[in-house]
Design a protein around this motif. Structure first.
Motif, PDB file in Angstrom:
ATOM      1  N   GLU A  47       0.838  -1.204   0.000  1.00  0.00           N
ATOM      2  CA  GLU A  47       0.000   0.000   0.000  1.00  0.00           C
ATOM      3  C   GLU A  47       0.873   1.255   0.000  1.00  0.00           C
ATOM      4  O   GLU A  47       0.612   2.226  -0.736  1.00  0.00           O
ATOM      5  CB  GLU A  47      -0.917  -0.012   1.219  1.00  0.00           C
ATOM      6  CG  GLU A  47      -1.953   1.095   1.220  1.00  0.00           C
ATOM      7  CD  GLU A  47      -2.935   0.974   2.364  1.00  0.00           C
ATOM      8  OE1 GLU A  47      -3.979   1.655   2.300  1.00  0.00           O
ATOM      9  OE2 GLU A  47      -2.664   0.213   3.331  1.00  0.00           O
ATOM     10  N   ILE A  65       2.367   1.975  -3.527  1.00  0.00           N
ATOM     11  CA  ILE A  65       1.436   2.629  -4.437  1.00  0.00           C
ATOM     12  C   ILE A  65       1.225   4.091  -4.040  1.00  0.00           C
ATOM     13  O   ILE A  65       1.191   4.987  -4.891  1.00  0.00           O
ATOM     14  CB  ILE A  65       0.092   1.877  -4.471  1.00  0.00           C
ATOM     15  CG1 ILE A  65       0.310   0.406  -4.882  1.00  0.00           C
ATOM     16  CG2 ILE A  65      -0.883   2.567  -5.429  1.00  0.00           C
ATOM     17  CD1 ILE A  65       0.984   0.204  -6.213  1.00  0.00           C
ATOM     18  N   GLN A  66       1.123   4.344  -2.745  1.00  0.00           N
ATOM     19  CA  GLN A  66       0.936   5.724  -2.276  1.00  0.00           C
ATOM     20  C   GLN A  66       2.122   6.601  -2.658  1.00  0.00           C
ATOM     21  O   GLN A  66       1.942   7.750  -3.091  1.00  0.00           O
ATOM     22  CB  GLN A  66       0.721   5.736  -0.764  1.00  0.00           C
ATOM     23  CG  GLN A  66      -0.636   5.201  -0.332  1.00  0.00           C
ATOM     24  CD  GLN A  66      -0.787   5.114   1.178  1.00  0.00           C
ATOM     25  OE1 GLN A  66       0.183   5.230   1.926  1.00  0.00           O
ATOM     26  NE2 GLN A  66      -2.013   4.907   1.639  1.00  0.00           N
ATOM     27  N   THR A  68       4.155   6.107  -5.150  1.00  0.00           N
ATOM     28  CA  THR A  68       4.114   6.275  -6.605  1.00  0.00           C
ATOM     29  C   THR A  68       3.225   7.442  -6.990  1.00  0.00           C
ATOM     30  O   THR A  68       3.618   8.325  -7.764  1.00  0.00           O
ATOM     31  CB  THR A  68       3.589   4.983  -7.269  1.00  0.00           C
ATOM     32  OG1 THR A  68       4.489   3.910  -6.998  1.00  0.00           O
ATOM     33  CG2 THR A  68       3.446   5.161  -8.776  1.00  0.00           C
ATOM     34  N   VAL A  69       2.018   7.461  -6.433  1.00  0.00           N
ATOM     35  CA  VAL A  69       1.049   8.504  -6.780  1.00  0.00           C
ATOM     36  C   VAL A  69       1.466   9.859  -6.216  1.00  0.00           C
ATOM     37  O   VAL A  69       1.306  10.896  -6.863  1.00  0.00           O
ATOM     38  CB  VAL A  69      -0.358   8.098  -6.300  1.00  0.00           C
ATOM     39  CG1 VAL A  69      -1.362   9.208  -6.582  1.00  0.00           C
ATOM     40  CG2 VAL A  69      -0.788   6.804  -6.970  1.00  0.00           C
ATOM     41  N   LYS A  70       2.019   9.854  -5.013  1.00  0.00           N
ATOM     42  CA  LYS A  70       2.472  11.116  -4.417  1.00  0.00           C
ATOM     43  C   LYS A  70       3.591  11.740  -5.240  1.00  0.00           C
ATOM     44  O   LYS A  70       3.655  12.965  -5.405  1.00  0.00           O
ATOM     45  CB  LYS A  70       2.953  10.870  -2.990  1.00  0.00           C
ATOM     46  CG  LYS A  70       3.370  12.144  -2.262  1.00  0.00           C
ATOM     47  CD  LYS A  70       3.773  11.861  -0.826  1.00  0.00           C
ATOM     48  CE  LYS A  70       4.186  13.132  -0.097  1.00  0.00           C
ATOM     49  NZ  LYS A  70       4.589  12.871   1.309  1.00  0.00           N
ATOM     50  N   ARG A  94       0.185   9.588 -10.685  1.00  0.00           N
ATOM     51  CA  ARG A  94      -0.683   8.572 -11.244  1.00  0.00           C
ATOM     52  C   ARG A  94       0.098   7.261 -11.402  1.00  0.00           C
ATOM     53  O   ARG A  94       1.305   7.213 -11.128  1.00  0.00           O
ATOM     54  CB  ARG A  94      -1.246   8.999 -12.604  1.00  0.00           C
ATOM     55  CG  ARG A  94      -0.172   9.328 -13.647  1.00  0.00           C
ATOM     56  CD  ARG A  94      -0.770   9.883 -14.932  1.00  0.00           C
ATOM     57  NE  ARG A  94      -1.597   8.898 -15.624  1.00  0.00           N
ATOM     58  CZ  ARG A  94      -2.930   8.959 -15.691  1.00  0.00           C
ATOM     59  NH1 ARG A  94      -3.580   9.951 -15.094  1.00  0.00           N
ATOM     60  NH2 ARG A  94      -3.614   8.054 -16.362  1.00  0.00           N
ATOM     61  N   TYR A 148      -4.002  -3.102  -4.850  1.00  0.00           N
ATOM     62  CA  TYR A 148      -3.769  -1.667  -4.663  1.00  0.00           C
ATOM     63  C   TYR A 148      -3.493  -0.951  -5.972  1.00  0.00           C
ATOM     64  O   TYR A 148      -3.786   0.258  -6.091  1.00  0.00           O
ATOM     65  CB  TYR A 148      -2.662  -1.462  -3.627  1.00  0.00           C
ATOM     66  CG  TYR A 148      -3.148  -1.790  -2.238  1.00  0.00           C
ATOM     67  CD1 TYR A 148      -4.007  -0.920  -1.564  1.00  0.00           C
ATOM     68  CD2 TYR A 148      -2.815  -2.988  -1.623  1.00  0.00           C
ATOM     69  CE1 TYR A 148      -4.496  -1.227  -0.309  1.00  0.00           C
ATOM     70  CE2 TYR A 148      -3.299  -3.312  -0.359  1.00  0.00           C
ATOM     71  CZ  TYR A 148      -4.146  -2.429   0.289  1.00  0.00           C
ATOM     72  OH  TYR A 148      -4.648  -2.739   1.529  1.00  0.00           O
ATOM     73  N   GLN A 149      -2.958  -1.653  -6.960  1.00  0.00           N
ATOM     74  CA  GLN A 149      -2.826  -1.055  -8.288  1.00  0.00           C
ATOM     75  C   GLN A 149      -4.201  -0.787  -8.886  1.00  0.00           C
ATOM     76  O   GLN A 149      -4.442   0.280  -9.466  1.00  0.00           O
ATOM     77  CB  GLN A 149      -1.999  -1.983  -9.190  1.00  0.00           C
ATOM     78  CG  GLN A 149      -0.535  -2.027  -8.799  1.00  0.00           C
ATOM     79  CD  GLN A 149       0.183  -3.288  -9.230  1.00  0.00           C
ATOM     80  OE1 GLN A 149      -0.377  -4.138  -9.934  1.00  0.00           O
ATOM     81  NE2 GLN A 149       1.432  -3.450  -8.808  1.00  0.00           N
ATOM     82  N   GLU A 165      -6.022   2.323  -7.459  1.00  0.00           N
ATOM     83  CA  GLU A 165      -5.565   3.586  -8.043  1.00  0.00           C
ATOM     84  C   GLU A 165      -6.021   3.725  -9.493  1.00  0.00           C
ATOM     85  O   GLU A 165      -6.473   4.800  -9.915  1.00  0.00           O
ATOM     86  CB  GLU A 165      -4.038   3.682  -7.964  1.00  0.00           C
ATOM     87  CG  GLU A 165      -3.486   5.001  -8.432  1.00  0.00           C
ATOM     88  CD  GLU A 165      -4.083   6.194  -7.688  1.00  0.00           C
ATOM     89  OE1 GLU A 165      -4.311   7.241  -8.333  1.00  0.00           O
ATOM     90  OE2 GLU A 165      -4.323   6.082  -6.470  1.00  0.00           O
ATOM     91  N   LYS A 217      -9.575   4.782  -9.831  1.00  0.00           N
ATOM     92  CA  LYS A 217      -9.750   6.210  -9.529  1.00  0.00           C
ATOM     93  C   LYS A 217      -9.444   7.069 -10.753  1.00  0.00           C
ATOM     94  O   LYS A 217     -10.145   8.051 -11.031  1.00  0.00           O
ATOM     95  CB  LYS A 217      -8.819   6.633  -8.393  1.00  0.00           C
ATOM     96  CG  LYS A 217      -9.198   6.127  -7.020  1.00  0.00           C
ATOM     97  CD  LYS A 217      -8.150   6.609  -6.013  1.00  0.00           C
ATOM     98  CE  LYS A 217      -8.360   6.021  -4.632  1.00  0.00           C
ATOM     99  NZ  LYS A 217      -7.261   6.427  -3.709  1.00  0.00           N
ATOM    100  N   GLN A 218      -8.385   6.722 -11.473  1.00  0.00           N
ATOM    101  CA  GLN A 218      -7.925   7.576 -12.570  1.00  0.00           C
ATOM    102  C   GLN A 218      -8.547   7.203 -13.915  1.00  0.00           C
ATOM    103  O   GLN A 218      -8.354   7.902 -14.905  1.00  0.00           O
ATOM    104  CB  GLN A 218      -6.397   7.526 -12.667  1.00  0.00           C
ATOM    105  CG  GLN A 218      -5.854   6.170 -13.073  1.00  0.00           C
ATOM    106  CD  GLN A 218      -4.338   6.042 -12.893  1.00  0.00           C
ATOM    107  OE1 GLN A 218      -3.754   6.664 -12.031  1.00  0.00           O
ATOM    108  NE2 GLN A 218      -3.720   5.234 -13.735  1.00  0.00           N
TER     109      GLN A 218
END
Length: 255
Positions: free
Chosen positions: A71, A74-75, A77-79, A83, A126-127, A130, A133-134
């Protein structure tokens, strides 16, 4: 234009072998790359190689059998990049024992199931969160030839890799109308540290090496880049009508 220009691509198990080749190939095709592994020193070397190609990259240490670490991966990566467009889940272990099913110790069974199967599920879970969402994305999971056929004296690896294909097919069906494609790659004997120095120690066992080579109809070992090429194709717009597929990369072994 490069196939992954300005895309964000995550690769687990990226410090060596198939994962390393995939991470570097994504960068050569224009992507910014998240390099993940448990081997931090080797992972940072891959990051440096990618930066030398003029692309952005960072390393995140992650034991995929630990839900919180996945988790966090992934967080981060996005931060960092905003994306996640593509993910190749290459992390896994082959174990060290060659024993028949009824003699296999429980702790060794659980180790491989926890990493190869549960860990891959954590990654996909978790992928997907995300990507949903996008509004889209591509996921490729590295299974194995042992995910397609039985492999004597290696029951946890075989079971876990069969399970990876089950994850891929189930998740692919669930997301087939959501602009998310999920596929698997099933390599045979690829010249990586895992097979050359792992359970079978092919680098030190000429007879076992010859047997592995002879299983391939091309009469040679596969190379990590040959698997990476398939992973990138599966993540690209060249394969937009393919999802839920488990592709053998096998030098004709299953022909």
């Amino acid at each position: 234009m490069k196939r992954f220009e300005n895309k964000v691509c995550l690769v687990t198990g990226a410090s060596s072998g198939i994962g390393r080749a995939t991470a570097i190939s994504f960068a050569k095709e224009g992507a910014n790359v998240v390099v993940s592994d448990v081997n931090e020193a080797a992972g940072e070397l891959v990051v440096n190689e990618i930066k030398a190609l003029g692309k952005e990259a960072f390393f995140v240490k992650c034991d995929i059998s630990q839900r919180a670490e996945v988790e966090n991966m992934i967080q981060k990566t996005v931060k960092t990049f905003g994306r996640l467009d593509c993910a190749v889940n290459s992390a896994g272990i082959a174990g060290t024992l060659s024993l028949p099913t009824h003699e296999y110790p429980e702790d060794a069974w659980l180790q491989q199931i926890n990493i190869n199967l549960t860990g891959t599920w954590y990654c996909v879970k978790y992928q997907l969160i995300e990507m949903l969402k996008q509004g889209g994305g591509n996921i490729v999971c590295v299974s194995s030839a042992a995910g397609l056929v039985g492999q004597p004296d290696n029951v946890p690896y075989c079971a876990s890799k069969h399970g990876v294909i089950g994850i891929v097919k189930s998740a692919a069906i669930e997301n087939a109308t959501k602009n998310i494609r999920i596929n698997a790659i099933c390599p045979t004997a690829i010249e990586t540290p895992m097979i050359m120095e792992g359970r079978r120690k092919l680098a030190h066992n000429p007879e076992a090496l010859e047997a592995a080579i002879n299983l391939q109809r091309m009469k040679r070992m596969g190379q990590p880049l040959e698997v990476a090429d398939v992973a990138l194709w599966m993540c690209s717009d060249q394969s937009t009508f393919i999802t839920g597929h488990a592709m053998a990369v096998d030098g004709g072994a299953f022909a």
